[in-house]
Design a protein around this motif. Structure first.
Motif, PDB file in Angstrom:
ATOM      1  N   GLN A 123       0.831  -1.209   0.000  1.00  0.00           N
ATOM      2  CA  GLN A 123       0.000   0.000   0.000  1.00  0.00           C
ATOM      3  C   GLN A 123       0.861   1.252   0.000  1.00  0.00           C
ATOM      4  O   GLN A 123       0.535   2.243  -0.660  1.00  0.00           O
ATOM      5  CB  GLN A 123      -0.919  -0.010   1.237  1.00  0.00           C
ATOM      6  N   GLN A 518      -8.063   5.707  -3.127  1.00  0.00           N
ATOM      7  CA  GLN A 518      -6.670   5.337  -2.853  1.00  0.00           C
ATOM      8  C   GLN A 518      -6.613   4.185  -1.857  1.00  0.00           C
ATOM      9  O   GLN A 518      -5.833   3.247  -2.010  1.00  0.00           O
ATOM     10  CB  GLN A 518      -5.919   6.551  -2.292  1.00  0.00           C
ATOM     11  N   GLN A 521      -7.766   0.196  -2.712  1.00  0.00           N
ATOM     12  CA  GLN A 521      -6.877  -0.795  -3.318  1.00  0.00           C
ATOM     13  C   GLN A 521      -6.356  -1.789  -2.279  1.00  0.00           C
ATOM     14  O   GLN A 521      -5.880  -2.866  -2.644  1.00  0.00           O
ATOM     15  CB  GLN A 521      -5.700  -0.101  -3.997  1.00  0.00           C
ATOM     16  N   HIS A 525      -4.875  -6.097  -2.692  1.00  0.00           N
ATOM     17  CA  HIS A 525      -3.517  -6.626  -2.602  1.00  0.00           C
ATOM     18  C   HIS A 525      -3.539  -8.126  -2.285  1.00  0.00           C
ATOM     19  O   HIS A 525      -2.664  -8.868  -2.726  1.00  0.00           O
ATOM     20  CB  HIS A 525      -2.719  -5.887  -1.534  1.00  0.00           C
ATOM     21  N   TYR A 537      -4.482  -6.568 -11.710  1.00  0.00           N
ATOM     22  CA  TYR A 537      -3.989  -6.021 -10.444  1.00  0.00           C
ATOM     23  C   TYR A 537      -2.824  -5.059 -10.672  1.00  0.00           C
ATOM     24  O   TYR A 537      -2.784  -3.957 -10.112  1.00  0.00           O
ATOM     25  CB  TYR A 537      -3.574  -7.157  -9.520  1.00  0.00           C
ATOM     26  N   MET A 540      -4.068  -1.898 -12.033  1.00  0.00           N
ATOM     27  CA  MET A 540      -4.725  -1.105 -10.998  1.00  0.00           C
ATOM     28  C   MET A 540      -3.704  -0.366 -10.135  1.00  0.00           C
ATOM     29  O   MET A 540      -3.879   0.824  -9.824  1.00  0.00           O
ATOM     30  CB  MET A 540      -5.586  -2.008 -10.117  1.00  0.00           C
ATOM     31  N   VAL A 541      -2.635  -1.058  -9.754  1.00  0.00           N
ATOM     32  CA  VAL A 541      -1.605  -0.428  -8.915  1.00  0.00           C
ATOM     33  C   VAL A 541      -0.994   0.764  -9.638  1.00  0.00           C
ATOM     34  O   VAL A 541      -0.812   1.846  -9.053  1.00  0.00           O
ATOM     35  CB  VAL A 541      -0.519  -1.452  -8.538  1.00  0.00           C
ATOM     36  N   GLU A 544      -3.520   3.598  -9.732  1.00  0.00           N
ATOM     37  CA  GLU A 544      -3.633   4.261  -8.426  1.00  0.00           C
ATOM     38  C   GLU A 544      -2.485   5.245  -8.206  1.00  0.00           C
ATOM     39  O   GLU A 544      -2.659   6.288  -7.577  1.00  0.00           O
ATOM     40  CB  GLU A 544      -3.651   3.224  -7.301  1.00  0.00           C
TER      41      GLU A 544
END
Length: 830
Positions: A123, A518, A521, A525, A537, A540-541, A544
C-alpha cells in the motif's frame, strides 16, 4: 511473555477471537469482559477488546485500551499486532508498519503478522520491504502459488524484470504436471510472465513464449492481441496481417485493429485509394457495421470525401441515430470538411435528397426531423457556431417531435451558449419533465441549475434518484455514492456565490472520495492474488499511482485552492457572502454587515440542527449500502472548515498532489505561486513561476505574477536571507531581465499581445497594479476591448470581474457587453 490463563479463561479468550472473526462484536465484548473480570491486566484480551471497539467506531476508547494492553504485556505479539491493526483502521500506515515489525520480532514465524505487514508495504509502495516480506512468506509456504506470484509482482513493480521472470519460471519448474486448460490462475500467470518478457524489450522471446504456451490460456482475445502486436513490431507483416484479420473478424468495430492491419499490409498513410478499398472490403463483410464506414472520412479529401460522407450521413439520418453529430464533429477541425457536411445536410432539409430517403410520409418526417436535429447541433458547436440558426433548427425539430428529450436538451444547450444560464436551466427542466424516469436528463437538469447557482433546486432534482432515507438525506447519499461531478459542481456554485463554508465542504468531500479510492486498493492486494487476476492487479496499482492526475481531481483542487486564497485575502467571508465587499465600507457599516452575516450563519446552523434532530430516530438505524452504520455529519454546513486559522496551510493539502502529478497544468503552477508567495516561500514561488513560464511564457496570469514578484523583490517588506535571495534572484532573472523596468516589461507585453482580450486585460491589470492613477484610462481601454470581433463571452466576463476587482463602475461595460450579447444573462447587473 503473554500472561497465562487457566483453561476455562483460555477457552473464553479463543471465543473472543472467533467472535471478532465472525463479526459478532457485542458477544465478543461480553466474553472479553468475562475474562477481564478475573484477569483485569491480561494484555491479549484487552487488545482483542480494543480491536472490536475500533470496528464499532469507538476509536478513542480502542486506542486507550490498546495502549493499556501494551503496558500490561509489552512482550506479546498479539498486543503489538492489534496495536498495528488499530493504526491501520485509522489509515496511519507508517505507525501500523512499526507496530507489525515489533510484533514480528517477538513472533517471527507468524503468518498473519507477516501478511498484514506485506499488505501495508504494498500500500505504501515500499517495494524493497515488500520483497523481503514476500520472500519470507514464500520460504515459509513454498507450495502456495500466490506466494510466488506476489514475489514476482514485487520484483516487477520495483523495476527488476529479470528477477520477476526468474521467480515465475522457478515455480513452473516445481510443478509435477501441466495444469489443466481450465486452470485460470495458471493461465493468468502465463500471460503475466509474457508481459514481463515483452517489457524487457525482447519481443522475439515473448512471441516464442506466447506461441508455446498461449494456446492453453483461457483469455483467447488477449493472446490474439498480444501475438498480433508482437508480430507487427517485429516486422513479420504477413503473419501480422493474418493476426489482425482474425481479430477484425471477431470485432470489426475496433479501430485499433484496423490501424494494425493497415501497418501490416504496408499501406501508406497518403494512399487514400488503397485505404478506402481496404475499408470497403470490411463494409462488405460487415454491412451493419459503422467503423469501416466512419474511419475513411478522416483521411478522404475532395469529391471522394463528399461522396463518402453523403452516403454516411444519409444512412445515419434515415435511422435517426441521435449520436450522429457527436460521431463526426471531430471532422470539423478541417474547415472544408465542415462546410461540405453543412451544405449536404442543409440540402437534405431543402428537399434535394427526398427521393433517396423513402416514399412514405412518416419516413420523410423522420429523416427531416433528424436533419433538423443535426443542424441544431452543428450550429451549436464551437467550430461552426451560429446560435440564431441553431435555435431555429431545434425549434423546427421540436415542432415535429415535441416529446423528444434530445431536442429539448439541445435547446437548453443553445441557451447556455448564449450565456443565459436562467433560460438554459428552465429549458433543461422542461426536458427533464418529458421523461422523469431518465436518470441522465435528471442529472443534466441538476447540472444546469447548479450553473445558475440554484443549489437547492438541483438537490431536489437529484433526490428523485437517491436513497433519501440514508443518514444526511439526499446529500448524504450523493457522498456515499461518490457522485464526484455533482459535489464539484455544487462546490463551484457556492464558490461563485462566495459561500465559502459550503464550497469547502463539497471540495473536501471530493478530496475524501479520492482518498477512499486510494485506500480501496488495500483489499485487492490480497484478493487479486487469491483470484489470480494478476495483470488487472498490476494495471490497478499503476493507475492508483497516477490517481490524482484525474481531471476531476484537478478541477476540484483548483477550485478549493481559489476558495482558500479568497478566505485568506478576505477573512470576513468566513461569516458568509453578505460580508463580501465590506472592505469598501466604513467601520460602522462593516460591523453591521458582519453582524448580519453572523446572524444568517447562526440561523442556518439552527435549521440544520433541527433537521438533524428530526432525523435522529431514523439515523440510529440508518445504514449504508454495505450495511455499515453511518454517523451523522457533525459539520454539514462546513463552518468548522471555514473557521480555519491557516487557510494557506490547508490549501497545501490540495495543491501538493497537483504540483507533483499534474506539473504541466499551468493553472496549478500559477495557483502554487499565489499560495507560496503569500506564505513567503520565495524559492518555491519562483519555482512555480519557472514551471509556468516553461509551459506558456505569454500566459496572462503568469505576466501579472512576474510583475508582482519583481516588485516584491525590488521593495521587500522584510529583507530575505542572503542565501535565499541569491537563489531567487538568479532564477528569476531568467524570467524577468533586470535590464527592463516594470513599466517597460508591461508595455512590451501589451504590444506583443494587443489582439488578445485576455492578454490586454492582464496588461491593463498590470498597469493598474503599478500606477493607481491610471484607473480612468484603464477603464476606457478595457471598454474598448469589447469592440474586437474576436472577443469571446468568457473573456468579456473576465473583464467584468476585473472592474469589480478594481472597484470601478461596471455599468458602462455591462451595458456595452449586453448590446453585443443581448441574449446573455451574465451581464445583467443587479
Amino acid at each position: 511473555m503473554p500472561q497465562p490463563l487457566n483453561p476455562k479463561d483460555q477457552s473464553l479468550f479463543r471465543q473472543v477471537v472467533r467472535n471478532f472473526e465472525l463479526k459478532q462484536y457485542k458477544k465478543g465484548i461480553k466474553t472479553a469482559d468475562q475474562v477481564l473480570k478475573k484477569n483485569p491486566n491480561h494484555g491479549d484480551t484487552q487488545a482483542m477488546k480494543a480491536l472490536i471497539l475500533s470496528h464499532l467506531g469507538q476509536s478513542e476508547e480502542a486506542f486507550a485500551l490498546g495502549k493499556e494492553a501494551l503496558r500490561n504485556d509489552m512482550k506479546s505479539h498479539i498486543t503489538w499486532h492489534v496495536y498495528g491493526l488499530l493504526y491501520r483502521q485509522e489509515k496511519n500506515y507508517e505507525e501500523a508498519i512499526k507496530a507489525y515489525r515489533f510484533a514480528l520480532r517477538i513472533e517471527p514465524e507468524s503468518a498473519p503478522i507477516q501478511r498484514d505487514l506485506a499488505l501495508l508495504q504494498m500500500q505504501m509502495r515500499d517495494f524493497q520491504g515488500y520483497i523481503t516480506s514476500r520472500t519470507a512468506m514464500l520460504q515459509a509456504h513454498p507450495a502456495l502459488r500466490q506466494n510466488w506470484t506476489a514475489l514476482a509482482i514485487a520484483h516487477h513493480l520495483s523495476g527488476d524484470l529479470e528477477e520477476a521472470e526468474k521467480v515465475l519460471t522457478t515455480y513452473e519448474e516445481t510443478l509435477k504436471g501441466t495444469p489443466s486448460v481450465s486452470n485460470m490462475e495458471h493461465s493468468e500467470a502465463t500471460l503475466y510472465k509474457n508481459t514481463i518478457i515483452a517489457e524487457t524489450g525482447n519481443l522475439e522471446r515473448a512471441l516464442e513464449h506466447l506461441e508455446k504456451y498461449g494456446y492453453r490460456c483461457t483469455d483467447v482475445l488477449a493472446v490474439m492481441e498480444m501475438k498480433a502486436d508482437y508480430l507487427l513490431r517485429l516486422g513479420r507483416k504477413s503473419e501480422a496481417e493474418q493476426a489482425y484479420t482474425a481479430l477484425l473478424e471477431r470485432n470489426p468495430e475496433n479501430s485499433i485493429y484496423y490501424d494494425g492491419l493497415i501497418k501490416a499490409k504496408g499501406v501508406a498513410e497518403d494512399d487514400h485509394k488503397a485505404l478506402k478499398a481496404l475499408y470497403d472490403e470490411w463494409v462488405e463483410k460487415n454491412p451493419r457495421g459503422d467503423s469501416a464506414r466512419r474511419i475513411p472520412l478522416d483521411f478522404l479529401e475532395g469529391e471522394d470525401f463528399k461522396q463518402a460522407v453523403d452516403a454516411y450521413l444519409q444512412r445515419m439520418l434515415k435511422k435517426g441515430v441521435p449520436s450522429l453529430f457527436a460521431n463526426i464533429k471531430s471532422l470539423y477541425s478541417n474547415p472544408s470538411k465542415r462546410d461540405v457536411v453543412q451544405a449536404l445536410v442543409e440540402g437534405y432539409v431543402a428537399g434535394n435528397a427526398a427521393q433517396a430517403n423513402g416514399s412514405s410520409e412518416s419516413k420523410d418526417n423522420e429523416f427531416l426531423v433528424s436533419s433538423y436535429y443535426f443542424l441544431a447541433q452543428h450550429y451549436n458547436y464551437e467550430l461552426s457556431r451560429d446560435l440564431t440558426k441553431a435555435m431555429e433548427y431545434v425549434d423546427k425539430a421540436i415542432e415535429l417531435s415535441p416529446k423528444s428529450v434530445e431536442y429539448q436538451l439541445t435547446k437548453a444547450r443553445t441557451w447556455k451558449h448564449y450565456g443565459n444560464t436562467i433560460k438554459a436551466a428552465e429549458e433543461m427542466e422542461k426536458a427533464r419533465l418529458l421523461d422523469e424516469k431518465d436518470r441522465y436528463i435528471n442529472t443534466k437538469a441538476a447540472k444546469y441549475q447548479l450553473r445558475n447557482n440554484e443549489n437547492d433546486k438541483a438537490l431536489e432534482n437529484m433526490s428523485k434518484f437517491t436513497r433519501n432515507e440514508t443518514v444526511g438525506g439526499a446529500m448524504g447519499d450523493l457522498h456515499e455514492m461518490q457522485c464526484v461531478w455533482y459535489l464539484t459542481e455544487d462546490g463551484e456554485a457556492y464558490l461563485r456565490q462566495k459561500k465559502l463554508a459550503l464550497a469547502l465542504k463539497r471540495f473536501h468531500g471530493v478530496f475524501n472520495i479520492f482518498d477512499t479510492w486510494q485506500e480501496d486498493q488495500f483489499d485487492f492486494h490480497s484478493f487479486s492474488l487469491r483470484k489470480g487476476m494478476i495483470r488487472a492487479y498490476v494495471d490497478m496499482v499503476r493507475w492508483e499511482d497516477r490517481l490524482r492526475e484525474h481531471p476531476f481531481y484537478t478541477r476540484m483542487a483548483v477550485s478549493a485552492i481559489k476558495a482558500y486564497l479568497l478566505l485568506h485575502d478576505q477573512p470576513d467571508l468566513a461569516y458568509g457572502p453578505i460580508a463580501d465587499g465590506a472592505e469598501g465600507l466604513n467601520d460602522e457599516e462593516r460591523k453591521k454587515a458582519l453582524k448580519k452575516a453572523k446572524r444568517e450563519q447562526q440561523r442556518l446552523e439552527k435549521v440544520e440542527a433541527d433537521k438533524r434532530e428530526a432525523r435522529k430516530a431514523a439515523a440510529a438505524n440508518a445504514k449504508s449500502i454495505d450495511g455499515e452504520v453511518k454517523k451523522e455529519d457533525s459539520d454539514p454546513l462546513g463552518n468548522t472548515l471555514v473557521q480555519t486559522k491557516e487557510p494557506l496551510k490547508d490549501a497545501m493539502k490540495f495543491l501538493t498532489p497537483l504540483l507533483n502529478l499534474d506539473s504541466q497544468n499551468i493553472e496549478a503552477q500559477t495557483l502554487g505561486f499565489e499560495v507560496y508567495f503569500r506564505r513567503n516561500k520565495h524559492v518555491l514561488a519562483v519555482k512555480c513561476l519557472a514551471a509556468a513560464h516553461a509551459i506558456d511564457p505569454s500566459n496572462p496570469t503568469l505576466h501579472l505574477q512576474l510583475l508582482q514578484f519583481r516588485k516584491a523583490l525590488d521593495t521587500p517588506s522584510e529583507p530575505l536571507d542572503p542565501k535565499i535571495a541569491e537563489v531567487v534572484n538568479a532564477e528569476f532573472e531568467k524570467l524577468f531581465p533586470k535590464s527592463q523596468t516594470l513599466e517597460e516589461f508591461n508595455d512590451s507585453f501589451l504590444t506583443a499581445n494587443k489582439n488578445s482580450a485576455l492578454h490586454v486585460q492582464a496588461a491593463l491589470s498590470g498597469r493598474q497594479f503599478l500606477n493607481k492613477d491610471s484607473a480612468t484610462q484603464n477603464e476606457k481601454d478595457l471598454l474598448a476591448t469589447l469592440d474586437s470581433v474576436d472577443i469571446m463571452m468568457s473573456e468579456a466576463m473576465a473583464g467584468l470581474d476585473l472592474l469589480n476587482k478594481w472597484g470601478s463602475d461596471k455599468a458602462a461595460y455591462a451595458e456595452k457587453a449586453l448590446k453585443k450579447w443581448p441574449e446573455s444573462s451574465l451581464f445583467k447587473l443587479d
